[in-house]
Design an enzyme around this catalytic site. Structure first.
Site, PDB file in Angstrom:
ATOM      1  N   ARG A  13      76.888   7.783  28.514  1.00 47.72           N
ATOM      2  CA  ARG A  13      77.398   8.457  27.305  1.00 47.72           C
ATOM      3  C   ARG A  13      77.749   7.500  26.157  1.00 47.72           C
ATOM      4  O   ARG A  13      78.164   7.957  25.098  1.00 47.72           O
ATOM      5  CB  ARG A  13      78.623   9.311  27.625  1.00 47.72           C
ATOM      6  CG  ARG A  13      78.423  10.351  28.715  1.00 47.72           C
ATOM      7  CD  ARG A  13      77.321  11.330  28.392  1.00 47.72           C
ATOM      8  NE  ARG A  13      77.280  12.448  29.339  1.00 47.72           N
ATOM      9  CZ  ARG A  13      76.198  13.160  29.606  1.00 47.72           C
ATOM     10  NH1 ARG A  13      75.051  12.865  28.995  1.00 47.72           N
ATOM     11  NH2 ARG A  13      76.232  14.151  30.459  1.00 47.72           N
ATOM     12  N   ASN A  46      69.451   8.572  27.633  1.00 45.34           N
ATOM     13  CA  ASN A  46      69.803   9.717  26.784  1.00 45.34           C
ATOM     14  C   ASN A  46      71.172   9.552  26.134  1.00 45.34           C
ATOM     15  O   ASN A  46      72.048  10.411  26.227  1.00 45.34           O
ATOM     16  CB  ASN A  46      69.735  11.024  27.572  1.00 45.34           C
ATOM     17  CG  ASN A  46      70.648  11.035  28.787  1.00 45.34           C
ATOM     18  OD1 ASN A  46      70.938   9.993  29.365  1.00 45.34           O
ATOM     19  ND2 ASN A  46      71.091  12.221  29.175  1.00 45.34           N
ATOM     20  N   HIS A  69      62.133  13.562  35.490  1.00 46.14           N
ATOM     21  CA  HIS A  69      62.970  14.727  35.789  1.00 46.14           C
ATOM     22  C   HIS A  69      62.015  15.887  36.049  1.00 46.14           C
ATOM     23  O   HIS A  69      61.381  16.395  35.126  1.00 46.14           O
ATOM     24  CB  HIS A  69      63.881  15.029  34.595  1.00 46.14           C
ATOM     25  CG  HIS A  69      64.616  16.325  34.672  1.00 46.14           C
ATOM     26  ND1 HIS A  69      65.797  16.462  35.349  1.00 46.14           N
ATOM     27  CD2 HIS A  69      64.336  17.556  34.163  1.00 46.14           C
ATOM     28  CE1 HIS A  69      66.229  17.718  35.249  1.00 46.14           C
ATOM     29  NE2 HIS A  69      65.343  18.390  34.530  1.00 46.14           N
ATOM     30  N   HIS A  88      66.147  13.229  41.625  1.00 47.39           N
ATOM     31  CA  HIS A  88      66.978  14.321  42.153  1.00 47.39           C
ATOM     32  C   HIS A  88      66.169  15.512  42.710  1.00 47.39           C
ATOM     33  O   HIS A  88      66.245  16.633  42.234  1.00 47.39           O
ATOM     34  CB  HIS A  88      68.022  14.798  41.144  1.00 47.39           C
ATOM     35  CG  HIS A  88      67.552  15.015  39.738  1.00 47.39           C
ATOM     36  ND1 HIS A  88      66.408  15.691  39.424  1.00 47.39           N
ATOM     37  CD2 HIS A  88      68.109  14.635  38.553  1.00 47.39           C
ATOM     38  CE1 HIS A  88      66.280  15.739  38.114  1.00 47.39           C
ATOM     39  NE2 HIS A  88      67.300  15.093  37.564  1.00 47.39           N
ATOM     40  N   ASP A 142      73.492  10.815  40.180  1.00 48.16           N
ATOM     41  CA  ASP A 142      73.159  11.687  39.055  1.00 48.16           C
ATOM     42  C   ASP A 142      74.415  11.982  38.233  1.00 48.16           C
ATOM     43  O   ASP A 142      74.666  13.113  37.824  1.00 48.16           O
ATOM     44  CB  ASP A 142      72.488  12.977  39.527  1.00 48.16           C
ATOM     45  CG  ASP A 142      71.608  13.604  38.452  1.00 48.16           C
ATOM     46  OD1 ASP A 142      71.344  12.935  37.439  1.00 48.16           O
ATOM     47  OD2 ASP A 142      71.199  14.768  38.610  1.00 48.16           O
ATOM     48  N   HIS A 162      80.916  15.365  31.528  1.00 49.90           N
ATOM     49  CA  HIS A 162      81.087  16.312  30.416  1.00 49.90           C
ATOM     50  C   HIS A 162      82.566  16.566  30.197  1.00 49.90           C
ATOM     51  O   HIS A 162      83.354  16.560  31.151  1.00 49.90           O
ATOM     52  CB  HIS A 162      80.395  17.643  30.712  1.00 49.90           C
ATOM     53  CG  HIS A 162      78.901  17.576  30.695  1.00 49.90           C
ATOM     54  ND1 HIS A 162      78.169  17.356  29.557  1.00 49.90           N
ATOM     55  CD2 HIS A 162      77.999  17.697  31.702  1.00 49.90           C
ATOM     56  CE1 HIS A 162      76.873  17.344  29.849  1.00 49.90           C
ATOM     57  NE2 HIS A 162      76.740  17.548  31.139  1.00 49.90           N
ATOM     58  N   GLY A 167      75.551  19.581  34.816  1.00 51.25           N
ATOM     59  CA  GLY A 167      75.779  18.232  35.297  1.00 51.25           C
ATOM     60  C   GLY A 167      77.166  18.047  35.870  1.00 51.25           C
ATOM     61  O   GLY A 167      78.086  18.824  35.593  1.00 51.25           O
TER      62      GLY A 167
END
Length: 446
Positions: free
Chosen positions: A85, A115, A200, A252, A325, A329, A344
């Site tokens: 993040r 990301n 993914h 995953h 994974d 959040h 997530g």
């Protein structure tokens, strides 16, 4: 501290960790003994170091001895799928806070997805991750770089330059590379630079739902994501691997159909590997309960047959690795109606403990589980570590295999608290984590 530059206690006094169960999944070592750490590496190890009284014969006088009390001493975990993040969403997680969580979970190396905001799609951003991690993080950090610019799935990045900057693989993070021609080119170029493509595996046209398609989704009035969304993408990509010879890593894995497809591909000798996450072998779709958004994941939690099939894939080696994974959040992203909530969960601090369920439930022996958390991820990504041997980096974890405890949200070191494992009883507690010989986490017991 970065994996490239190496953190740790180089130049410090040697330390001996004695009275431990030494486990090295790479060599099959499983003995009672000890380890001497000096200058950031394993200087010596074996049964001759089981007791502190033996140290005078092998090391300098006054060497510090740490009694592990019979706990397991193994390579620190390598978590090959973490969302940090930072930059862009530091209110959810930072490199520093993720490092604290990782260390508490026995993780010595994190490999982060691209990301972020902005995405890691330029060599300068790869270098920025290394620099920021060196300044703020307690564990090693390696980045993946984006396959496409801006993670938009349209224009391929400069894979060669990104690899030179230190990217250990290429991925579009939580987005599938949907364009088959682009994926074909990415696999071909990644082969040239010697890096895998991490996919993914969800066909976007089928993956717009909120949870696993089936009876529970129908009862809750939620749109479903079918098993076919995963296996269609896996089977397409396996065909492209045949075409290009590029290395594919499927992230995953959550369905039995995908496990079957991967098993057949490995039998044909294709250069493919795969990981899963603890949630896909420890939980099923019933964890959603009455719209419990902490159990909203991507891919979604599947049915019980798929959960068992994932365990079978771990048993027979079809699934090579286990990754957290980790997807932090904030409350505003999760405390929404189920269909609107972000997908997530966090997983760094629960990765080892929940994976050890496989041991305690009789599914896999401990060395095999540890291999999927250490040496196998290292081999897939070409990283140092994951081994307990002379001359190897002293990235180590000491844990009590039998220690019971309960996962509690209030104890998480991660900035975010979104875990469906909150309240779950587990067995297996991290006591100490070392990176390059430096203690980055110590509980109250060792």
């Amino acid at each position: 501290m970065t994996g490239r530059d190496g953190p740790g206690a180089k130049g410090g006094s040697p330390v001996a960790y004695v009275n431990a169960r030494l486990l090295d999944p790479a060599s099959g070592l499983d003995v009672t003994g000890g380890v001497i750490v000096a200058d950031g590496v394993v200087a010596d190890l074996g049964p001759h170091l089981a007791r502190a009284s033996a140290l005078a014969a092998v090391g300098p006088r006054g060497i510090e001895a740490v009694d592990c009390g019979g706990a397991v001493l193994a390579p620190a975990l390598i978590d090959m799928r973490v969302q940090l993040r930072e930059p862009g969403e530091e209110h959810k997680e930072t490199i520093a806070s993720a490092g604290e969580a990782a260390a508490a979970g026995g993780v010595g190396t994190m490999v982060c997805l691209p990301n972020t905001r902005p995405p890691i799609d330029d060599p300068s951003l790869v270098e920025s991750v290394f620099r920021r991690a060196r300044d703020t993080c307690r564990v090693r950090v390696f980045p993946y770089a984006a396959v496409t610019r801006g993670l938009q799935g349209r224009e391929m990045t400069e894979l060669g330059l990104l690899a030179e900057a230190g990217a250990v693989g290429f991925s579009d993070g939580t987005a599938a590379i949907a364009d088959p021609q682009l994926m074909r080119r990415a696999l071909a170029y990644a082969r040239i630079v010697g890096r895998p493509i991490i996919q993914h595996p969800e066909e976007p046209a089928l993956a717009s739902g909120a949870m696993n398609a089936g009876e529970i989704a129908t009862r809750l009035g939620l749109s479903g994501i079918p098993v076919a969304a995963e296996v269609i993408m896996v089977e397409r990509d396996l065909r492209l691997v045949e075409l290009t010879g590029g290395r594919l890593h499927v992230a995953h894995v959550s369905t039995g159909a995908a496990v079957d497809a991967l098993r057949r591909a490995k039998a044909r000798g294709l250069p493919v590997s795969a990981d899963t996450a603890p949630q896909y072998f420890a939980l099923n779709e019933t964890a959603v309960g009455e719209y419990r958004t902490f159990a909203k994941l991507s891919p979604p939690l599947r049915g019980e047959d798929d959960r068992k099939a994932v365990i079978d894939g771990l048993k027979d080696g079809t699934i090579d690795a286990i990754a957290s994974d980790h997807a932090p959040h904030d409350q505003d992203s999760k405390r929404l109606p189920f269909a609107q909530a972000a997908a997530g969960m966090i997983g760094l601090e629960t990765l080892l403990a929940v994976s050890l369920d496989l041991v305690h439930n009789g599914h896999l022996p401990l060395p095999q589980v540890l291999a999927k958390l250490t040496v196998n991820p290292a081999a897939i990504l070409g990283l140092e570590g994951g081994r307990l041997a002379k001359g190897e980096p002293a990235d180590l974890v000491v844990f009590d295999l039998e220690r019971p405890w309960r996962i509690e949200e209030r104890n998480f070191r991660s900035k975010s608290k979104n875990s469906p494992f909150d309240g779950r009883p587990v067995q297996g507690r991290v006591l100490r984590t070392l990176v390059a010989g430096a203690t980055v986490f110590a509980g109250n017991d060792v």
